[in-house]
Design a protein around this motif. Structure first.
Motif, PDB file in Angstrom:
ATOM      1  N   LEU A  38     -23.187  34.194 -21.597  1.00  0.00           N
ATOM      2  CA  LEU A  38     -21.993  35.009 -21.313  1.00  0.00           C
ATOM      3  C   LEU A  38     -20.990  34.222 -20.618  1.00  0.00           C
ATOM      4  N   VAL A  39     -20.051  34.089 -21.332  1.00  0.00           N
ATOM      5  CA  VAL A  39     -18.950  33.146 -20.711  1.00  0.00           C
ATOM      6  C   VAL A  39     -17.821  34.147 -20.071  1.00  0.00           C
ATOM      7  N   VAL A  40     -17.669  34.023 -18.950  1.00  0.00           N
ATOM      8  CA  VAL A  40     -16.942  35.129 -17.681  1.00  0.00           C
ATOM      9  C   VAL A  40     -15.490  34.039 -17.815  1.00  0.00           C
ATOM     10  N   HIS A  41     -14.530  34.838 -18.187  1.00  0.00           N
ATOM     11  CA  HIS A  41     -13.143  34.290 -18.261  1.00  0.00           C
ATOM     12  C   HIS A  41     -12.389  34.230 -16.738  1.00  0.00           C
ATOM     13  N   ASP A  42     -11.869  32.888 -16.502  1.00  0.00           N
ATOM     14  CA  ASP A  42     -11.449  32.820 -15.236  1.00  0.00           C
ATOM     15  C   ASP A  42     -10.046  33.985 -15.057  1.00  0.00           C
ATOM     16  N   VAL A  43      -9.424  34.358 -16.019  1.00  0.00           N
ATOM     17  CA  VAL A  43      -8.295  35.313 -16.055  1.00  0.00           C
ATOM     18  C   VAL A  43      -8.614  36.304 -17.152  1.00  0.00           C
ATOM     19  N   PRO A  44      -8.507  37.544 -17.027  1.00  0.00           N
ATOM     20  CA  PRO A  44      -8.798  38.307 -18.126  1.00  0.00           C
ATOM     21  C   PRO A  44      -7.905  38.290 -19.467  1.00  0.00           C
ATOM     22  N   LYS A  45      -8.008  38.633 -20.457  1.00  0.00           N
ATOM     23  CA  LYS A  45      -7.497  38.206 -21.730  1.00  0.00           C
ATOM     24  C   LYS A  45      -7.135  39.491 -22.467  1.00  0.00           C
ATOM     25  N   ALA A  46      -5.892  39.625 -23.157  1.00  0.00           N
ATOM     26  CA  ALA A  46      -5.492  40.678 -23.879  1.00  0.00           C
ATOM     27  C   ALA A  46      -6.391  40.945 -25.114  1.00  0.00           C
ATOM     28  N   THR A  47      -6.597  41.969 -25.422  1.00  0.00           N
ATOM     29  CA  THR A  47      -7.255  42.373 -26.579  1.00  0.00           C
ATOM     30  C   THR A  47      -6.354  43.033 -27.713  1.00  0.00           C
ATOM     31  N   SER A  48      -7.098  43.436 -28.921  1.00  0.00           N
ATOM     32  CA  SER A  48      -6.410  43.934 -30.000  1.00  0.00           C
ATOM     33  C   SER A  48      -6.038  45.206 -30.052  1.00  0.00           C
ATOM     34  N   GLY A  49      -4.861  45.701 -30.528  1.00  0.00           N
ATOM     35  CA  GLY A  49      -4.631  46.993 -30.696  1.00  0.00           C
ATOM     36  C   GLY A  49      -4.920  47.697 -32.125  1.00  0.00           C
ATOM     37  N   ALA A  50      -5.839  47.007 -32.703  1.00  0.00           N
ATOM     38  CA  ALA A  50      -5.993  47.377 -34.359  1.00  0.00           C
ATOM     39  C   ALA A  50      -7.050  48.533 -34.131  1.00  0.00           C
ATOM     40  N   ALA A  51      -6.895  49.404 -35.087  1.00  0.00           N
ATOM     41  CA  ALA A  51      -7.522  50.777 -35.111  1.00  0.00           C
ATOM     42  C   ALA A  51      -8.750  50.238 -35.877  1.00  0.00           C
ATOM     43  N   PHE A  52      -9.970  51.162 -35.516  1.00  0.00           N
ATOM     44  CA  PHE A  52     -11.340  51.176 -35.925  1.00  0.00           C
ATOM     45  C   PHE A  52     -11.658  52.456 -36.539  1.00  0.00           C
ATOM     46  N   ASP A  53     -12.482  52.756 -37.280  1.00  0.00           N
ATOM     47  CA  ASP A  53     -13.042  53.975 -37.807  1.00  0.00           C
ATOM     48  C   ASP A  53     -13.892  54.672 -36.808  1.00  0.00           C
ATOM     49  N   LEU A  54     -13.793  55.852 -36.495  1.00  0.00           N
ATOM     50  CA  LEU A  54     -14.713  56.612 -35.758  1.00  0.00           C
ATOM     51  C   LEU A  54     -15.934  57.106 -36.714  1.00  0.00           C
ATOM     52  N   GLU A 157      -8.913  47.898 -17.389  1.00  0.00           N
ATOM     53  CA  GLU A 157      -7.453  47.862 -17.932  1.00  0.00           C
ATOM     54  C   GLU A 157      -7.628  47.610 -19.339  1.00  0.00           C
ATOM     55  N   GLY A 158      -8.921  47.500 -20.007  1.00  0.00           N
ATOM     56  CA  GLY A 158      -8.817  47.123 -21.537  1.00  0.00           C
ATOM     57  C   GLY A 158      -8.836  45.613 -21.943  1.00  0.00           C
ATOM     58  N   ARG A 159      -8.855  44.678 -20.805  1.00  0.00           N
ATOM     59  CA  ARG A 159      -8.937  43.367 -21.155  1.00  0.00           C
ATOM     60  C   ARG A 159     -10.072  42.861 -21.024  1.00  0.00           C
ATOM     61  N   GLU A 160     -10.499  41.545 -21.762  1.00  0.00           N
ATOM     62  CA  GLU A 160     -11.586  41.038 -22.056  1.00  0.00           C
ATOM     63  C   GLU A 160     -11.737  40.112 -20.824  1.00  0.00           C
ATOM     64  N   ILE A 161     -13.082  40.170 -20.001  1.00  0.00           N
ATOM     65  CA  ILE A 161     -13.121  39.476 -19.050  1.00  0.00           C
ATOM     66  C   ILE A 161     -14.478  38.508 -19.308  1.00  0.00           C
ATOM     67  N   ALA A 162     -15.228  38.667 -20.221  1.00  0.00           N
ATOM     68  CA  ALA A 162     -16.477  38.080 -20.682  1.00  0.00           C
ATOM     69  C   ALA A 162     -16.536  38.304 -22.231  1.00  0.00           C
ATOM     70  N   ARG A 163     -17.477  37.148 -22.680  1.00  0.00           N
ATOM     71  CA  ARG A 163     -18.029  37.281 -24.098  1.00  0.00           C
ATOM     72  C   ARG A 163     -19.227  36.538 -24.011  1.00  0.00           C
ATOM     73  N   LEU A 164     -20.124  37.288 -24.990  1.00  0.00           N
ATOM     74  CA  LEU A 164     -21.425  36.471 -25.358  1.00  0.00           C
ATOM     75  C   LEU A 164     -21.567  36.500 -27.031  1.00  0.00           C
ATOM     76  N   ARG A 165     -21.685  35.162 -27.497  1.00  0.00           N
ATOM     77  CA  ARG A 165     -21.623  34.937 -28.743  1.00  0.00           C
ATOM     78  C   ARG A 165     -23.307  34.832 -29.060  1.00  0.00           C
ATOM     79  N   GLY A 166     -23.822  35.465 -30.481  1.00  0.00           N
ATOM     80  CA  GLY A 166     -24.959  35.669 -30.593  1.00  0.00           C
ATOM     81  C   GLY A 166     -25.899  36.832 -29.712  1.00  0.00           C
ATOM     82  N   ASP A 167     -27.120  36.824 -29.922  1.00  0.00           N
ATOM     83  CA  ASP A 167     -27.767  37.724 -29.523  1.00  0.00           C
ATOM     84  C   ASP A 167     -28.261  37.283 -28.085  1.00  0.00           C
ATOM     85  N   ALA A 168     -28.627  38.447 -27.366  1.00  0.00           N
ATOM     86  CA  ALA A 168     -29.198  38.291 -25.890  1.00  0.00           C
ATOM     87  C   ALA A 168     -30.201  39.319 -25.395  1.00  0.00           C
TER      88      ALA A 168
END
Length: 189
Positions: A38-54, A157-168
């Motif tokens: 899990l990579v924890v970001h030093d500063v929160p990152k903006a995310t996308s406003g793209a829509a997805f299907d419910l 606030e909807g910002r990305e603060i961490a990311r994990l690539r692959g399974d855990a």
């Protein structure tokens, strides 16, 4: 002189905002085992406003609709073997911790039929997670999701603060400690 004082005050406020994030939940120290991925970001990152299907109703949503709580956002697919392994663990996180301050949001990226998703969830014993879809991968692409699974943690606030690539191992003590720290931080704010 007045402009200078305002500039100094603005700079101090902005520095305080960055310090506030750094002083937020210390999830970095809680990472053990495969949660170290899990990579924890030093500063929160903006995310996308793209829509997805419910799921099921044909409606659309964006990540903006989930602001106000920490979100564990999991991108997955029915054909993804590691997704099959971790999805029941993520389901358990939602059952144990889902509520006012934390929610798991799952989004099937790419071509996954609604019937295939339902079958996947049934076979995996998943009963507490949404079956949302991003069939054209607009959200996944804008969030630099290449390869699956990818799990992203969003702050209230909807910002990305961490990311994990692959399974855990999402039902590990480390994963649960991370989620508890996020909830405690949200409850205290």
């Amino acid at each position: 002189m007045k402009k200078f004082a305002l500039a100094v005050m603005y700079t101090a406020l902005m520095a305080g905002a960055n310090v506030a994030f750094a002083a937020g939940p210390d999830i970095t120290s809680l990472r053990t085992g495969d949660m170290k991925k899990l990579v924890v970001h030093d500063v929160p990152k903006a995310t996308s406003g793209a829509a997805f299907d419910l799921e099921d109703d044909g409606g659309k949503a964006t990540l903006e609709d989930y602001r106000g709580k920490y979100i564990l956002l999991n991108f997955w697919a029915t054909w993804c073997a590691p997704c099959r392994k971790e999805m029941p663990q993520i389901n358990a996180l939602q059952k144990e911790f889902g509520g006012d301050h934390f929610e798991v949001l799952t989004i099937a990226a790419g071509r996954n039929s609604p019937e295939g998703i339902k079958r996947f969830f049934k076979e995996a014993g998943v009963d507490a997670l949404p079956r949302h879809q991003d069939p054209k991968q607009a959200l996944a692409s804008q969030m630099a999701v290449f390869g699956l699974p990818i799990t992203v943690i969003l702050d209230p606030e909807g910002r990305e603060i961490a990311r994990l690539r692959g399974d855990a191992t999402w039902d590990s003590d480390s994963a649960k400690a991370i989620v508890k720290a996020l909830i405690n931080n949200a409850a205290g704010s």
